[in-house]
Design a protein around this motif. Structure first.
Motif, PDB file in Angstrom:
ATOM      1  N   SER A 169      85.302-129.334  40.357  1.00 47.96           N
ATOM      2  CA  SER A 169      85.375-128.398  41.480  1.00 47.96           C
ATOM      3  C   SER A 169      85.806-129.114  42.762  1.00 47.96           C
ATOM      4  O   SER A 169      86.604-128.583  43.546  1.00 47.96           O
ATOM      5  CB  SER A 169      84.019-127.719  41.685  1.00 47.96           C
ATOM      6  OG  SER A 169      83.627-126.996  40.536  1.00 47.96           O
ATOM      7  N   ALA A 170      85.264-130.314  42.992  1.00 46.38           N
ATOM      8  CA  ALA A 170      85.630-131.075  44.183  1.00 46.38           C
ATOM      9  C   ALA A 170      87.112-131.449  44.156  1.00 46.38           C
ATOM     10  O   ALA A 170      87.823-131.314  45.165  1.00 46.38           O
ATOM     11  CB  ALA A 170      84.764-132.330  44.282  1.00 46.38           C
ATOM     12  N   ALA A 171      87.587-131.932  43.008  1.00 48.76           N
ATOM     13  CA  ALA A 171      88.999-132.291  42.897  1.00 48.76           C
ATOM     14  C   ALA A 171      89.888-131.068  43.110  1.00 48.76           C
ATOM     15  O   ALA A 171      90.932-131.142  43.787  1.00 48.76           O
ATOM     16  CB  ALA A 171      89.267-132.917  41.534  1.00 48.76           C
ATOM     17  N   HIS A 172      89.497-129.929  42.543  1.00 46.36           N
ATOM     18  CA  HIS A 172      90.277-128.699  42.705  1.00 46.36           C
ATOM     19  C   HIS A 172      90.337-128.299  44.176  1.00 46.36           C
ATOM     20  O   HIS A 172      91.403-127.892  44.678  1.00 46.36           O
ATOM     21  CB  HIS A 172      89.648-127.579  41.876  1.00 46.36           C
ATOM     22  CG  HIS A 172      90.313-126.246  42.041  1.00 46.36           C
ATOM     23  ND1 HIS A 172      91.498-125.916  41.430  1.00 46.36           N
ATOM     24  CD2 HIS A 172      89.943-125.143  42.778  1.00 46.36           C
ATOM     25  CE1 HIS A 172      91.846-124.675  41.769  1.00 46.36           C
ATOM     26  NE2 HIS A 172      90.924-124.194  42.578  1.00 46.36           N
ATOM     27  N   THR A 173      89.221-128.402  44.874  1.00 47.94           N
ATOM     28  CA  THR A 173      89.177-128.033  46.291  1.00 47.94           C
ATOM     29  C   THR A 173      90.087-128.921  47.125  1.00 47.94           C
ATOM     30  O   THR A 173      90.841-128.439  47.982  1.00 47.94           O
ATOM     31  CB  THR A 173      87.736-128.131  46.817  1.00 47.94           C
ATOM     32  OG1 THR A 173      86.902-127.207  46.099  1.00 47.94           O
ATOM     33  CG2 THR A 173      87.661-127.811  48.301  1.00 47.94           C
ATOM     34  N   LEU A 174      90.047-130.238  46.877  1.00 50.20           N
ATOM     35  CA  LEU A 174      90.820-131.174  47.693  1.00 50.20           C
ATOM     36  C   LEU A 174      92.311-131.133  47.375  1.00 50.20           C
ATOM     37  O   LEU A 174      93.138-131.409  48.258  1.00 50.20           O
ATOM     38  CB  LEU A 174      90.281-132.592  47.505  1.00 50.20           C
ATOM     39  CG  LEU A 174      88.829-132.804  47.967  1.00 50.20           C
ATOM     40  CD1 LEU A 174      88.384-134.225  47.701  1.00 50.20           C
ATOM     41  CD2 LEU A 174      88.689-132.461  49.456  1.00 50.20           C
ATOM     42  N   ARG A 175      92.672-130.809  46.153  1.00 47.66           N
ATOM     43  CA  ARG A 175      94.096-130.745  45.804  1.00 47.66           C
ATOM     44  C   ARG A 175      94.811-129.613  46.534  1.00 47.66           C
ATOM     45  O   ARG A 175      96.044-129.645  46.672  1.00 47.66           O
ATOM     46  CB  ARG A 175      94.259-130.584  44.295  1.00 47.66           C
ATOM     47  CG  ARG A 175      93.985-131.871  43.515  1.00 47.66           C
ATOM     48  CD  ARG A 175      94.037-131.650  42.038  1.00 47.66           C
ATOM     49  NE  ARG A 175      93.698-132.866  41.296  1.00 47.66           N
ATOM     50  CZ  ARG A 175      92.987-132.890  40.176  1.00 47.66           C
ATOM     51  NH1 ARG A 175      92.542-131.753  39.661  1.00 47.66           N
ATOM     52  NH2 ARG A 175      92.721-134.032  39.581  1.00 47.66           N
ATOM     53  N   GLU A 177      91.865-140.910  41.377  1.00 47.56           N
ATOM     54  CA  GLU A 177      91.095-142.143  41.193  1.00 47.56           C
ATOM     55  C   GLU A 177      89.629-141.941  41.588  1.00 47.56           C
ATOM     56  O   GLU A 177      88.715-142.445  40.925  1.00 47.56           O
ATOM     57  CB  GLU A 177      91.701-143.273  42.030  1.00 47.56           C
ATOM     58  CG  GLU A 177      93.097-143.697  41.609  1.00 47.56           C
ATOM     59  CD  GLU A 177      93.130-144.448  40.291  1.00 47.56           C
ATOM     60  OE1 GLU A 177      92.127-144.437  39.552  1.00 47.56           O
ATOM     61  OE2 GLU A 177      94.176-145.058  39.985  1.00 47.56           O
ATOM     62  N   MET A 178      89.381-141.192  42.651  1.00 49.73           N
ATOM     63  CA  MET A 178      88.001-140.890  43.057  1.00 49.73           C
ATOM     64  C   MET A 178      87.289-140.101  41.965  1.00 49.73           C
ATOM     65  O   MET A 178      86.126-140.376  41.645  1.00 49.73           O
ATOM     66  CB  MET A 178      88.000-140.097  44.368  1.00 49.73           C
ATOM     67  CG  MET A 178      88.471-140.869  45.585  1.00 49.73           C
ATOM     68  SD  MET A 178      88.715-139.795  47.021  1.00 49.73           S
ATOM     69  CE  MET A 178      87.041-139.284  47.373  1.00 49.73           C
ATOM     70  N   SER A 179      87.993-139.129  41.391  1.00 53.51           N
ATOM     71  CA  SER A 179      87.387-138.307  40.338  1.00 53.51           C
ATOM     72  C   SER A 179      87.071-139.154  39.108  1.00 53.51           C
ATOM     73  O   SER A 179      85.993-139.012  38.504  1.00 53.51           O
ATOM     74  CB  SER A 179      88.333-137.170  39.955  1.00 53.51           C
ATOM     75  OG  SER A 179      88.622-136.349  41.065  1.00 53.51           O
ATOM     76  N   TRP A 180      87.989-140.008  38.733  1.00 48.32           N
ATOM     77  CA  TRP A 180      87.789-140.855  37.561  1.00 48.32           C
ATOM     78  C   TRP A 180      86.613-141.807  37.773  1.00 48.32           C
ATOM     79  O   TRP A 180      85.769-141.979  36.899  1.00 48.32           O
ATOM     80  CB  TRP A 180      89.064-141.634  37.263  1.00 48.32           C
ATOM     81  CG  TRP A 180      88.974-142.535  36.065  1.00 48.32           C
ATOM     82  CD1 TRP A 180      88.759-143.880  36.058  1.00 48.32           C
ATOM     83  CD2 TRP A 180      89.073-142.139  34.692  1.00 48.32           C
ATOM     84  NE1 TRP A 180      88.722-144.358  34.773  1.00 48.32           N
ATOM     85  CE2 TRP A 180      88.916-143.316  33.915  1.00 48.32           C
ATOM     86  CE3 TRP A 180      89.291-140.928  34.043  1.00 48.32           C
ATOM     87  CZ2 TRP A 180      88.958-143.297  32.517  1.00 48.32           C
ATOM     88  CZ3 TRP A 180      89.326-140.915  32.663  1.00 48.32           C
ATOM     89  CH2 TRP A 180      89.167-142.080  31.918  1.00 48.32           C
ATOM     90  N   GLN A 181      86.554-142.426  38.967  1.00 44.71           N
ATOM     91  CA  GLN A 181      85.464-143.360  39.249  1.00 44.71           C
ATOM     92  C   GLN A 181      84.111-142.647  39.254  1.00 44.71           C
ATOM     93  O   GLN A 181      83.122-143.161  38.723  1.00 44.71           O
ATOM     94  CB  GLN A 181      85.689-144.029  40.605  1.00 44.71           C
ATOM     95  CG  GLN A 181      84.651-145.093  40.955  1.00 44.71           C
ATOM     96  CD  GLN A 181      84.692-146.264  40.013  1.00 44.71           C
ATOM     97  OE1 GLN A 181      85.729-146.894  39.843  1.00 44.71           O
ATOM     98  NE2 GLN A 181      83.567-146.579  39.389  1.00 44.71           N
ATOM     99  N   GLN A 182      84.064-141.459  39.847  1.00 37.86           N
ATOM    100  CA  GLN A 182      82.801-140.729  39.883  1.00 37.86           C
ATOM    101  C   GLN A 182      82.385-140.287  38.491  1.00 37.86           C
ATOM    102  O   GLN A 182      81.189-140.262  38.168  1.00 37.86           O
ATOM    103  CB  GLN A 182      82.934-139.504  40.800  1.00 37.86           C
ATOM    104  CG  GLN A 182      81.630-138.843  41.176  1.00 37.86           C
ATOM    105  CD  GLN A 182      80.695-139.760  41.939  1.00 37.86           C
ATOM    106  OE1 GLN A 182      79.877-140.462  41.331  1.00 37.86           O
ATOM    107  NE2 GLN A 182      80.802-139.769  43.256  1.00 37.86           N
TER     108      GLN A 182
END
Length: 222
Positions: free
Chosen positions: A120-126, A210-215
């Motif tokens: 959800s966070a990645a979708h929002t930021l994209r 990269e943030m999503s993968w690391q998290q």
């Protein structure tokens, strides 16, 4: 004094007569059923969990045991199905997040995140432009951690680093002025050679990925 039954077989030795202990079949009794208290012979009784029971109560006990085992199996299957349904819901349902909350979820590693939160966070930021993403980071990151200083040749950069053990051979640094720098080193906060980059949608998506993968790694999802 408390009386207990040992459940073992002891053949009755009384002579036939009105007072003799016999099974319903007429054979000498070897004990008493712990369920119904009837006298039973060896052929019409057995030990069940250490206690002697007649064949009738033994059959009932086995039926109850099978029913309990079947109920427990159904319970485990229902729990597994519910867990899978929840995982499917998280994979297919997105949360409504504010832009600042989305940055916090992906950048701050203070606690583990769910797959649904990360997606959800990645979708929002994209959905943000590169400039909007930069503005949200500049607003939120001072609450996440103190600005970090990095040496870059003869100059010093002050801001926030985007890196981790799961980053794929690259890191980013956002200065307090809103400038982005990239390094070909990942996984450490020192030893970088920073190069200022034009932060466009391609760079923005790379940072978010990269943030999503690391998290996901930090949360044990991968």
């Amino acid at each position: 004094m408390t009386e207990t039954r040992c459940g073992k077989v002891y053949i009755q030795t009384r002579d036939d007569g009105p007072g003799s202990a016999r099974c319903r079949c007429g054979d000498p009794a070897v004990g008493e059923c712990t369920e119904c208290s009837r006298m039973v012979c060896a052929d019409h009784s057995d030990l069940w969990q250490g206690w002697r029971v007649c064949d009738r109560d033994l059959a009932l006990a086995r039926v109850r045991a099978r029913s309990a085992a079947a109920a427990e199996e159904r319970r485990r299957e229902e729990e597994a199905a519910a867990a899978e349904a929840e995982r499917l819901r998280q994979r297919t349902t997105l949360l409504e997040l504010a832009d600042e909350d989305a940055v916090w979820i992906l950048y701050a590693r203070d606690e583990k995140r769910t797959e649904q939160e990360i997606r959800s966070a990645a979708h929002t930021l994209r959905r943000l432009t590169a400039a909007e993403f930069t503005d949200v980071c500049l607003y939120l990151l001072p609450y996440a951690r103190e600005p970090h200083k990095q040496r870059n040749g003869l100059t010093s950069l002050s801001g926030w680093i985007f890196t981790g053990s799961g980053y794929h051979g690259r890191s980013w640094f956002l200065t307090r002025k809103g400038e982005w720098h990239r390094s070909a080193t990942a996984g450490t906060e020192q030893g970088h050679s920073w190069k200022k980059v034009r932060f466009d949608d391609v760079e923005k998506r790379a940072v978010i990925d990269e943030m999503s993968w690391q998290q996901s790694l930090d949360s044990g999802l991968i």
